[in-house]
Design a protein around this motif. Structure first.
Motif, PDB file in Angstrom:
ATOM      1  N   LEU A   1       0.815  -1.216   0.000  1.00 19.40           N
ATOM      2  CA  LEU A   1       0.000   0.000   0.000  1.00 19.40           C
ATOM      3  C   LEU A   1       0.844   1.260   0.000  1.00 19.40           C
ATOM      4  O   LEU A   1       0.613   2.175  -0.795  1.00 19.40           O
ATOM      5  N   ASP A   2       1.802   1.348   0.893  1.00 19.93           N
ATOM      6  CA  ASP A   2       2.617   2.567   0.968  1.00 19.93           C
ATOM      7  C   ASP A   2       3.318   2.837  -0.359  1.00 19.93           C
ATOM      8  O   ASP A   2       3.398   3.987  -0.808  1.00 19.93           O
ATOM      9  N   TRP A   3       3.818   1.787  -0.960  1.00 19.89           N
ATOM     10  CA  TRP A   3       4.498   1.939  -2.257  1.00 19.89           C
ATOM     11  C   TRP A   3       3.514   2.427  -3.313  1.00 19.89           C
ATOM     12  O   TRP A   3       3.818   3.328  -4.101  1.00 19.89           O
ATOM     13  N   ALA A   4       2.316   1.854  -3.331  1.00 16.48           N
ATOM     14  CA  ALA A   4       1.315   2.250  -4.318  1.00 16.48           C
ATOM     15  C   ALA A   4       0.887   3.705  -4.136  1.00 16.48           C
ATOM     16  O   ALA A   4       0.644   4.417  -5.112  1.00 16.48           O
ATOM     17  N   LEU A   5       0.813   4.144  -2.892  1.00 18.96           N
ATOM     18  CA  LEU A   5       0.379   5.519  -2.622  1.00 18.96           C
ATOM     19  C   LEU A   5       1.409   6.561  -3.025  1.00 18.96           C
ATOM     20  O   LEU A   5       1.117   7.764  -2.984  1.00 18.96           O
ATOM     21  N   ALA A   6       2.583   6.118  -3.427  1.00 17.31           N
ATOM     22  CA  ALA A   6       3.586   7.060  -3.940  1.00 17.31           C
ATOM     23  C   ALA A   6       3.082   7.769  -5.197  1.00 17.31           C
ATOM     24  O   ALA A   6       3.592   8.832  -5.569  1.00 17.31           O
ATOM     25  N   ASP A   7       2.066   7.190  -5.861  1.00 15.36           N
ATOM     26  CA  ASP A   7       1.464   7.827  -7.030  1.00 15.36           C
ATOM     27  C   ASP A   7       0.527   8.970  -6.657  1.00 15.36           C
ATOM     28  O   ASP A   7      -0.058   9.610  -7.530  1.00 15.36           O
ATOM     29  N   ARG A   8       0.351   9.191  -5.348  1.00 11.32           N
ATOM     30  CA  ARG A   8      -0.391  10.322  -4.810  1.00 11.32           C
ATOM     31  C   ARG A   8      -1.823  10.428  -5.355  1.00 11.32           C
ATOM     32  O   ARG A   8      -2.221  11.461  -5.920  1.00 11.32           O
TER      33      ARG A   8
ATOM     34  N   ASP B   1      -8.183   1.752   6.986  1.00 10.93           N
ATOM     35  CA  ASP B   1      -7.808   2.664   8.074  1.00 10.93           C
ATOM     36  C   ASP B   1      -6.584   3.496   7.705  1.00 10.93           C
ATOM     37  O   ASP B   1      -6.487   4.669   8.075  1.00 10.93           O
ATOM     38  N   ALA B   2      -5.672   2.897   6.945  1.00  8.41           N
ATOM     39  CA  ALA B   2      -4.502   3.652   6.492  1.00  8.41           C
ATOM     40  C   ALA B   2      -4.920   4.754   5.520  1.00  8.41           C
ATOM     41  O   ALA B   2      -4.381   5.870   5.555  1.00  8.41           O
ATOM     42  N   LEU B   3      -5.874   4.460   4.667  1.00  7.23           N
ATOM     43  CA  LEU B   3      -6.365   5.483   3.736  1.00  7.23           C
ATOM     44  C   LEU B   3      -7.071   6.604   4.494  1.00  7.23           C
ATOM     45  O   LEU B   3      -6.882   7.785   4.198  1.00  7.23           O
ATOM     46  N   ALA B   4      -7.886   6.230   5.484  1.00  6.92           N
ATOM     47  CA  ALA B   4      -8.590   7.241   6.284  1.00  6.92           C
ATOM     48  C   ALA B   4      -7.603   8.128   7.028  1.00  6.92           C
ATOM     49  O   ALA B   4      -7.804   9.347   7.134  1.00  6.92           O
ATOM     50  N   ALA B   5      -6.530   7.533   7.537  1.00  5.20           N
ATOM     51  CA  ALA B   5      -5.522   8.312   8.270  1.00  5.20           C
ATOM     52  C   ALA B   5      -4.843   9.327   7.359  1.00  5.20           C
ATOM     53  O   ALA B   5      -4.365  10.369   7.835  1.00  5.20           O
ATOM     54  N   ARG B   6      -4.807   9.046   6.058  1.00  4.28           N
ATOM     55  CA  ARG B   6      -4.205   9.969   5.094  1.00  4.28           C
ATOM     56  C   ARG B   6      -5.237  10.921   4.509  1.00  4.28           C
ATOM     57  O   ARG B   6      -4.914  11.722   3.631  1.00  4.28           O
ATOM     58  N   GLY B   7      -6.487  10.806   4.949  1.00  6.00           N
ATOM     59  CA  GLY B   7      -7.534  11.676   4.436  1.00  6.00           C
ATOM     60  C   GLY B   7      -7.969  11.345   3.023  1.00  6.00           C
ATOM     61  O   GLY B   7      -8.493  12.209   2.321  1.00  6.00           O
ATOM     62  N   LEU B   8      -7.785  10.077   2.610  1.00 11.09           N
ATOM     63  CA  LEU B   8      -8.130   9.674   1.247  1.00 11.09           C
ATOM     64  C   LEU B   8      -9.496   8.979   1.229  1.00 11.09           C
ATOM     65  O   LEU B   8      -9.672   7.940   1.869  1.00 11.09           O
ATOM     66  N   PRO B   9     -10.474   9.536   0.507  1.00  9.23           N
ATOM     67  CA  PRO B   9     -11.754   8.847   0.369  1.00  9.23           C
ATOM     68  C   PRO B   9     -11.545   7.473  -0.258  1.00  9.23           C
ATOM     69  O   PRO B   9     -10.673   7.296  -1.117  1.00  9.23           O
ATOM     70  N   ALA B  10     -12.355   6.494   0.161  1.00  7.61           N
ATOM     71  CA  ALA B  10     -12.177   5.128  -0.323  1.00  7.61           C
ATOM     72  C   ALA B  10     -13.499   4.508  -0.739  1.00  7.61           C
ATOM     73  O   ALA B  10     -14.564   4.842  -0.211  1.00  7.61           O
ATOM     74  N   MET B  11     -13.392   3.604  -1.691  1.00 14.46           N
ATOM     75  CA  MET B  11     -14.513   2.764  -2.094  1.00 14.46           C
ATOM     76  C   MET B  11     -14.077   1.322  -1.924  1.00 14.46           C
ATOM     77  O   MET B  11     -12.979   0.944  -2.351  1.00 14.46           O
ATOM     78  N   LEU B  12     -14.899   0.517  -1.283  1.00 16.90           N
ATOM     79  CA  LEU B  12     -14.604  -0.901  -1.083  1.00 16.90           C
ATOM     80  C   LEU B  12     -15.506  -1.717  -1.999  1.00 16.90           C
ATOM     81  O   LEU B  12     -16.731  -1.635  -1.918  1.00 16.90           O
ATOM     82  N   ALA B  13     -14.875  -2.502  -2.876  1.00 20.71           N
ATOM     83  CA  ALA B  13     -15.622  -3.401  -3.750  1.00 20.71           C
ATOM     84  C   ALA B  13     -15.607  -4.793  -3.138  1.00 20.71           C
ATOM     85  O   ALA B  13     -14.541  -5.365  -2.903  1.00 20.71           O
ATOM     86  N   GLY B  14     -16.796  -5.322  -2.866  1.00 20.08           N
ATOM     87  CA  GLY B  14     -16.891  -6.633  -2.250  1.00 20.08           C
ATOM     88  C   GLY B  14     -16.645  -7.761  -3.230  1.00 20.08           C
ATOM     89  O   GLY B  14     -16.545  -7.566  -4.449  1.00 20.08           O
ATOM     90  N   MET B  15     -16.529  -8.969  -2.681  1.00 22.30           N
ATOM     91  CA  MET B  15     -16.268 -10.150  -3.494  1.00 22.30           C
ATOM     92  C   MET B  15     -17.010 -11.326  -2.876  1.00 22.30           C
ATOM     93  O   MET B  15     -17.322 -11.316  -1.681  1.00 22.30           O
ATOM     94  N   LEU B  16     -17.300 -12.330  -3.700  1.00 22.26           N
ATOM     95  CA  LEU B  16     -17.916 -13.565  -3.230  1.00 22.26           C
ATOM     96  C   LEU B  16     -16.919 -14.707  -3.386  1.00 22.26           C
ATOM     97  O   LEU B  16     -16.072 -14.684  -4.275  1.00 22.26           O
ATOM     98  N   ALA B  17     -17.046 -15.700  -2.523  1.00 22.60           N
ATOM     99  CA  ALA B  17     -16.174 -16.872  -2.590  1.00 22.60           C
ATOM    100  C   ALA B  17     -16.746 -17.892  -3.561  1.00 22.60           C
ATOM    101  O   ALA B  17     -17.962 -17.943  -3.789  1.00 22.60           O
ATOM    102  N   PRO B  18     -15.891 -18.739  -4.152  1.00 22.79           N
ATOM    103  CA  PRO B  18     -16.401 -19.800  -5.034  1.00 22.79           C
ATOM    104  C   PRO B  18     -17.313 -20.753  -4.263  1.00 22.79           C
ATOM    105  O   PRO B  18     -17.055 -21.042  -3.086  1.00 22.79           O
TER     106      PRO B  18
END
Length: 200
Positions: A70-77, A108-125
């Motif tokens: 995550l931290d590495w990915a967020l380098a794209d700001r 929680d890491a995104l919230a701590a950085r003030g970044l709005p988030a969307m969570l896409a759910g998934m189903l198991a096989p």
């Protein structure tokens, strides 16, 4: 001499939304121009949104992998993040409690950085059993319920999973038509996410 016309309103700044995902995000089996982030960006721009979608998809990634990078990915700001992980957790039969812990840490890491988030759910096989399937699906809904600021899209593959005409021969990854359907269904939720990005 004609008077100068008053300047119109300044164009809204381009915002950056990162999709933290797995092979569905990375466009497994598809030409680059047909991957979900590319098609989602085009659909949003067609509706007048000045947006760039950042592809942070890694094929085979689990929620643990997404958490680790995550931290590495967020380098794209990015200005906001779509979390689209969990499919590989389900395929591997990972304990839903572990999936929940990883996704909670990401959100929680995104919230701590003030970044709005969307969570896409998934189903198991279905081969993993009804009990596992219920617990796995409930993980995503519970995380979203505990975080009212998160935009929740209950199932990333809604309308596409199980539809042979919308999937590649492996029956797991969407084909071109399947990605188009994903984008069509996701669009209202992504626009809700856009609305939560602070102006400026």
């Amino acid at each position: 001499m004609l008077p100068l016309l008053a300047a119109g309103p300044a164009q809204a700044r381009e915002v950056r939304i990162m999709v933290l995902g797995d092979s569905i995000t990375a466009g497994y089996g598809l030409p680059r121009g047909q991957a979900l982030p590319v098609r989602l960006e085009a659909a949003l721009r067609a509706k007048g949104h000045q947006v760039r979608i950042i592809d942070a998809g890694v094929s085979g990634d689990t929620t643990a992998g997404g958490r680790a990078r995550l931290d590495w990915a967020l380098a794209d700001r990015p200005d906001a993040v779509i979390v689209a992980l969990g499919g590989n957790d389900g395929l591997r039969g990972i304990e839903p409690r572990a999936t929940a812990e990883n996704l909670a840490a990401i959100l929680d890491a995104l919230a701590a950085r003030g970044l709005p988030a969307m969570l896409a759910g998934m189903l198991a096989p279905p081969n993993l059993g009804a009990d596992y399937g219920r617990e796995f699906a409930a993980t995503f809904a519970r995380l979203a319920e505990q975080r009212p600021g998160v935009v929740f899209y209950p199932f990333l593959l809604e309308g596409v999973a199980g539809e042979a005409a919308l999937n590649q021969p492996d029956r797991i990854h969407p084909n071109d038509a399947g990605v188009a359907e994903l984008v069509r269904r996701m669009l209202p939720s992504v626009e809700s996410l856009l609305a939560r990005i602070p102006a400026g």
